[in-house]
Design an enzyme around this catalytic site. Structure first.
Site, PDB file in Angstrom:
ATOM      1  N   THR A 168      32.973  43.341  48.522  1.00  0.00           N
ATOM      2  CA  THR A 168      34.678  43.745  48.392  1.00  0.00           C
ATOM      3  C   THR A 168      34.807  45.333  48.072  1.00  0.00           C
ATOM      4  O   THR A 168      34.434  46.279  48.752  1.00  0.00           O
ATOM      5  CB  THR A 168      34.944  43.309  46.936  1.00  0.00           C
ATOM      6  OG1 THR A 168      33.894  43.476  46.061  1.00  0.00           O
ATOM      7  CG2 THR A 168      34.339  41.513  47.345  1.00  0.00           C
ATOM      8  N   GLU A 198      30.699  41.749  44.213  1.00  0.00           N
ATOM      9  CA  GLU A 198      32.182  42.407  43.943  1.00  0.00           C
ATOM     10  C   GLU A 198      32.397  44.059  43.715  1.00  0.00           C
ATOM     11  O   GLU A 198      32.161  43.942  43.740  1.00  0.00           O
ATOM     12  CB  GLU A 198      32.017  40.947  43.074  1.00  0.00           C
ATOM     13  CG  GLU A 198      33.373  40.082  43.470  1.00  0.00           C
ATOM     14  CD  GLU A 198      34.594  40.030  44.018  1.00  0.00           C
ATOM     15  OE1 GLU A 198      35.377  40.933  43.815  1.00  0.00           O
ATOM     16  OE2 GLU A 198      35.464  39.196  43.825  1.00  0.00           O
ATOM     17  N   HIS A 199      33.529  43.640  42.966  1.00  0.00           N
ATOM     18  CA  HIS A 199      34.428  45.102  42.832  1.00  0.00           C
ATOM     19  C   HIS A 199      33.645  45.697  41.989  1.00  0.00           C
ATOM     20  O   HIS A 199      33.291  45.539  40.805  1.00  0.00           O
ATOM     21  CB  HIS A 199      35.867  44.674  42.029  1.00  0.00           C
ATOM     22  CG  HIS A 199      35.929  43.756  40.755  1.00  0.00           C
ATOM     23  ND1 HIS A 199      35.872  44.596  39.803  1.00  0.00           N
ATOM     24  CD2 HIS A 199      35.558  42.253  40.615  1.00  0.00           C
ATOM     25  CE1 HIS A 199      35.472  43.710  39.017  1.00  0.00           C
ATOM     26  NE2 HIS A 199      35.647  42.484  39.620  1.00  0.00           N
ATOM     27  N   ASP A 200      33.524  47.084  42.088  1.00  0.00           N
ATOM     28  CA  ASP A 200      32.726  47.541  41.356  1.00  0.00           C
ATOM     29  C   ASP A 200      31.652  47.588  40.953  1.00  0.00           C
ATOM     30  O   ASP A 200      30.896  48.360  39.246  1.00  0.00           O
ATOM     31  CB  ASP A 200      34.399  47.863  40.099  1.00  0.00           C
ATOM     32  CG  ASP A 200      35.389  48.419  39.258  1.00  0.00           C
ATOM     33  OD1 ASP A 200      35.654  49.381  40.412  1.00  0.00           O
ATOM     34  OD2 ASP A 200      36.476  47.683  39.800  1.00  0.00           O
TER      35      ASP A 200
END
Ligand SMILES: CC(C)(COP(=O)(O)OP(=O)(O)OC[C@H]1O[C@@H](n2cnc3c(N)ncnc32)[C@H](O)[C@@H]1OP(=O)(O)O)[C@@H](O)C(=O)NCCC(=O)NCCS
Length: 223
Positions: A125, A143-145
């Site tokens: 992502t 997932e993000h970050d």
């Protein structure tokens, strides 16, 4: 003047991992118009000259085969072994090659290091950083970050939620779920840690330890 021979591509390792990556490599090259004859397995321990329709060469034979450039994806699940092979390839002028299934999803601002192997249905992502020679097996997501180091391995179905840091050489087993961290306070999987299949990781994991279970707990070292 004779034309320079075309590049030669390799899946390094003809075991289970390599045999799963080979069809992706073949398909990726086909999309670029490269014929399958320019793709081989490299494996010094192989017992057959051809595996699943693809030639198998030892490393020296791979280096000696006519080619303008050589490229290899390292198809070995153990990140320490991948690091050794990466050094061997670099010393011999073999370039790190990223192989990704056609249906891999990459969202915004994904920085992916060289030599990755991304299996079908992997999703990366947004706003993530991933080091060199990452393996993400079937249906895994990041997932993000998240920030992922070098030679990290995800077995199939790993759920890595947002704001997680995974340090170099960590191995995450099949179906493990890693709880999200917070901005500025990530959940950290330490260097060389192993997360067992099916683990539900709710806290940071110390370097060089193995955790398993729900919630994930330290697995006692073997006697
Ligand atoms: C966690 C893991 C690394 C431990 O391996 P190991 O050190 O060889 O450990 P053992 O198999 O000797 O098991 C030690 C104990 O932990 C238990 N155990 C092993 N893996 C476990 C897991 N994932 N979850 C819960 N318990 C587990 C065993 O049942 C055993 O318990 P016991 O002592 O009560 O009998 C391994 O089992 C694992 O999960 N590997 C990931 C496999 C995977 O995802 N492969 C993907 C291939 S593509």
């Amino acid at each position: 003047m004779t034309a320079a021979p075309p590049p030669l591509y390799a899946v390094y390792g003809a075991s289970g991992c390599g045999r799963s990556i080979m069809p992706l490599a073949r398909e990726q090259l086909a999309r670029q118009g490269v014929p399958p004859e320019r793709l081989v397995f490299v494996d010094d321990g192989a017992t057959a000259p051809v595996v699943n329709g693809q030639r198998v060469l030892g490393f020296q034979a791979f280096l000696q085969a006519p080619a303008s450039t050589r490229h290899a994806v390292l198809a070995i699940a153990d990140g320490q072994v991948r690091a050794r092979l990466a050094a061997r390839c670099a010393a011999a002028g073999v370039q790190a090659w990223t192989v990704a299934a056609a249906n891999v999803v990459r969202m915004d601002d994904v920085v992916l290091g060289e030599g990755a192997a991304l299996s079908p249905f992997v999703t990366l992502t947004s706003n993530i950083r991933i080091g060199r020679h990452f393996h993400a097996n079937l249906y895994s997501y990041v997932e993000h970050d998240c920030v992922i180091g070098d030679y990290v391995t995800f077995a199939p179905g790993v759920c890595c939620n947002g704001n997680v840091v995974i340090e170099d050489h960590a191995y995450i087993g099949t179906g493990a779920v890693i709880r999200q961290g917070r901005p500025g306070a990530p959940l950290v999987i330490g260097r060389g840690a192993v997360v067992g299949m099916g683990a539900v990781v709710t806290r940071s994991v110390a370097a060089a330890t193995t955790v398993a279970g729900n919630p994930a707990r330290l697995l006692a070292p073997k006697e």
